[in-house]
Design a protein around this motif. Sequence first.
Motif, PDB file in Angstrom:
ATOM      1  N   THR A   1      85.636  73.940  42.468  1.00 49.09           N
ATOM      2  CA  THR A   1      86.128  72.908  42.911  1.00 49.09           C
ATOM      3  C   THR A   1      85.037  71.988  43.880  1.00 49.09           C
ATOM      4  O   THR A   1      84.085  72.732  44.292  1.00 49.09           O
ATOM      5  N   VAL A   2      85.284  70.657  43.927  1.00 44.82           N
ATOM      6  CA  VAL A   2      84.200  70.011  44.941  1.00 44.82           C
ATOM      7  C   VAL A   2      84.818  68.936  45.591  1.00 44.82           C
ATOM      8  O   VAL A   2      85.910  68.188  45.155  1.00 44.82           O
ATOM      9  N   SER A   3      84.457  68.502  46.759  1.00 48.42           N
ATOM     10  CA  SER A   3      84.943  67.571  47.610  1.00 48.42           C
ATOM     11  C   SER A   3      84.299  66.169  46.971  1.00 48.42           C
ATOM     12  O   SER A   3      83.346  66.195  46.447  1.00 48.42           O
ATOM     13  N   SER A   4      85.162  65.295  47.713  1.00 47.55           N
ATOM     14  CA  SER A   4      84.532  63.938  47.214  1.00 47.55           C
ATOM     15  C   SER A   4      83.012  63.685  47.781  1.00 47.55           C
ATOM     16  O   SER A   4      82.221  63.047  47.227  1.00 47.55           O
ATOM     17  N   GLU A   5      83.002  63.972  49.036  1.00 44.19           N
ATOM     18  CA  GLU A   5      81.788  63.939  49.914  1.00 44.19           C
ATOM     19  C   GLU A   5      80.458  64.800  49.133  1.00 44.19           C
ATOM     20  O   GLU A   5      79.618  64.357  48.864  1.00 44.19           O
ATOM     21  N   GLU A   6      80.914  65.817  48.591  1.00 42.99           N
ATOM     22  CA  GLU A   6      79.871  66.608  48.122  1.00 42.99           C
ATOM     23  C   GLU A   6      79.538  66.204  46.665  1.00 42.99           C
ATOM     24  O   GLU A   6      78.317  65.926  46.283  1.00 42.99           O
ATOM     25  N   LEU A   7      80.531  65.825  46.150  1.00 49.46           N
ATOM     26  CA  LEU A   7      80.188  65.140  44.719  1.00 49.46           C
ATOM     27  C   LEU A   7      79.502  63.711  44.699  1.00 49.46           C
ATOM     28  O   LEU A   7      78.528  63.453  43.859  1.00 49.46           O
TER      29      LEU A   7
ATOM     30  N   ALA B   1      76.553  65.317  37.392  1.00 51.36           N
ATOM     31  CA  ALA B   1      76.558  66.111  38.668  1.00 51.36           C
ATOM     32  C   ALA B   1      77.710  67.192  38.414  1.00 51.36           C
ATOM     33  O   ALA B   1      77.666  68.475  38.900  1.00 51.36           O
ATOM     34  N   LEU B   2      78.891  66.800  37.673  1.00 51.95           N
ATOM     35  CA  LEU B   2      80.000  67.756  37.428  1.00 51.95           C
ATOM     36  C   LEU B   2      79.659  68.831  36.661  1.00 51.95           C
ATOM     37  O   LEU B   2      79.840  70.048  36.444  1.00 51.95           O
ATOM     38  N   THR B   3      78.652  68.361  35.635  1.00 52.44           N
ATOM     39  CA  THR B   3      78.207  69.465  34.481  1.00 52.44           C
ATOM     40  C   THR B   3      77.434  70.397  35.045  1.00 52.44           C
ATOM     41  O   THR B   3      77.397  71.685  34.797  1.00 52.44           O
ATOM     42  N   ALA B   4      76.454  70.043  36.059  1.00 48.35           N
ATOM     43  CA  ALA B   4      75.737  70.941  36.913  1.00 48.35           C
ATOM     44  C   ALA B   4      76.626  71.881  37.789  1.00 48.35           C
ATOM     45  O   ALA B   4      76.166  73.405  38.010  1.00 48.35           O
ATOM     46  N   LEU B   5      77.535  71.493  38.235  1.00 47.91           N
ATOM     47  CA  LEU B   5      78.731  72.297  39.143  1.00 47.91           C
ATOM     48  C   LEU B   5      79.357  73.205  38.157  1.00 47.91           C
ATOM     49  O   LEU B   5      79.469  74.577  38.568  1.00 47.91           O
TER      50      LEU B   5
END
Length: 264
Positions: free
Chosen positions: A41-47, A30-34
């Motif tokens: 940055t990304v929130s815990s809910e989004e990730l 998921a982080l690689t796609a972002l």
Amino acid sequence: MATGRTHRPATRSRGIPEATVARLPLYLRALTALSERSVPTVSSEELAAAAGVNSAKLRKDFSYLGSYGTRGVGYDVEYLVYQISRELGLTQDWPVVIVGIGNLGAALANYGGFASRGFRVAALIDADPAMAGKPVAGIPVQHTDELEQIVEDEGVSIGVIATPAGAAQQVCERLVAAGVTSILNFAPTVLSVPDGVDVRKVDLSIELQILAFHEQRKAGELAASGAVVASAQPPVVARRGAAADQEPAVDQGPDGDVPAVMPT
């Protein structure tokens, strides 16, 4: 570059639970796609939503990595990509051998995701002499007689078994004897390995059977709900002599509370 034979991931020594380790690749994907979309940055809910877990579990998992994010800002995407990659051992080179170059083995050899995730297909091995020297994904297939020498020369610690079930255990034993300590098994059989050897099993038929179970259950629930709806409709008996455009009425029985159905 370091090889997998001399450098092992630090997850176990750090005391990270196996369930957390199993979720780290989901977060990394998921982080690689972002990262590829240049999201900083990304929130815990989004990730958590992108990885398919709940946010409380994600925050607990990240606490084992020593990463808590910044309140009101979230997690730094690039830093987490590096941190998780390092924890999984993906910042170093992991030579892999694939044994069994049938349809599945060839498909695995052609999978482009290995190299981008720190895995180098060092050799393709098959028992069929006719396959020897044949290039698959640009790599010449080698005969199983060379298995032990290949493992030693390439410093292989991870083996992928894509053979028929009947050959898998023997191949497994040869890999382990040669020094392989981690095995990804695609053969439809359970492998017996000594302590210190990790096996991950991928059985596509089992996954399909599980999906079939869920499909059958959903079909049964749908049929049951349809039966309930049908049975919930009250029986309607037209009043004798009522006009066709009038609302149908129900005759009362002799006690005034039980419908009386009259024969025609």
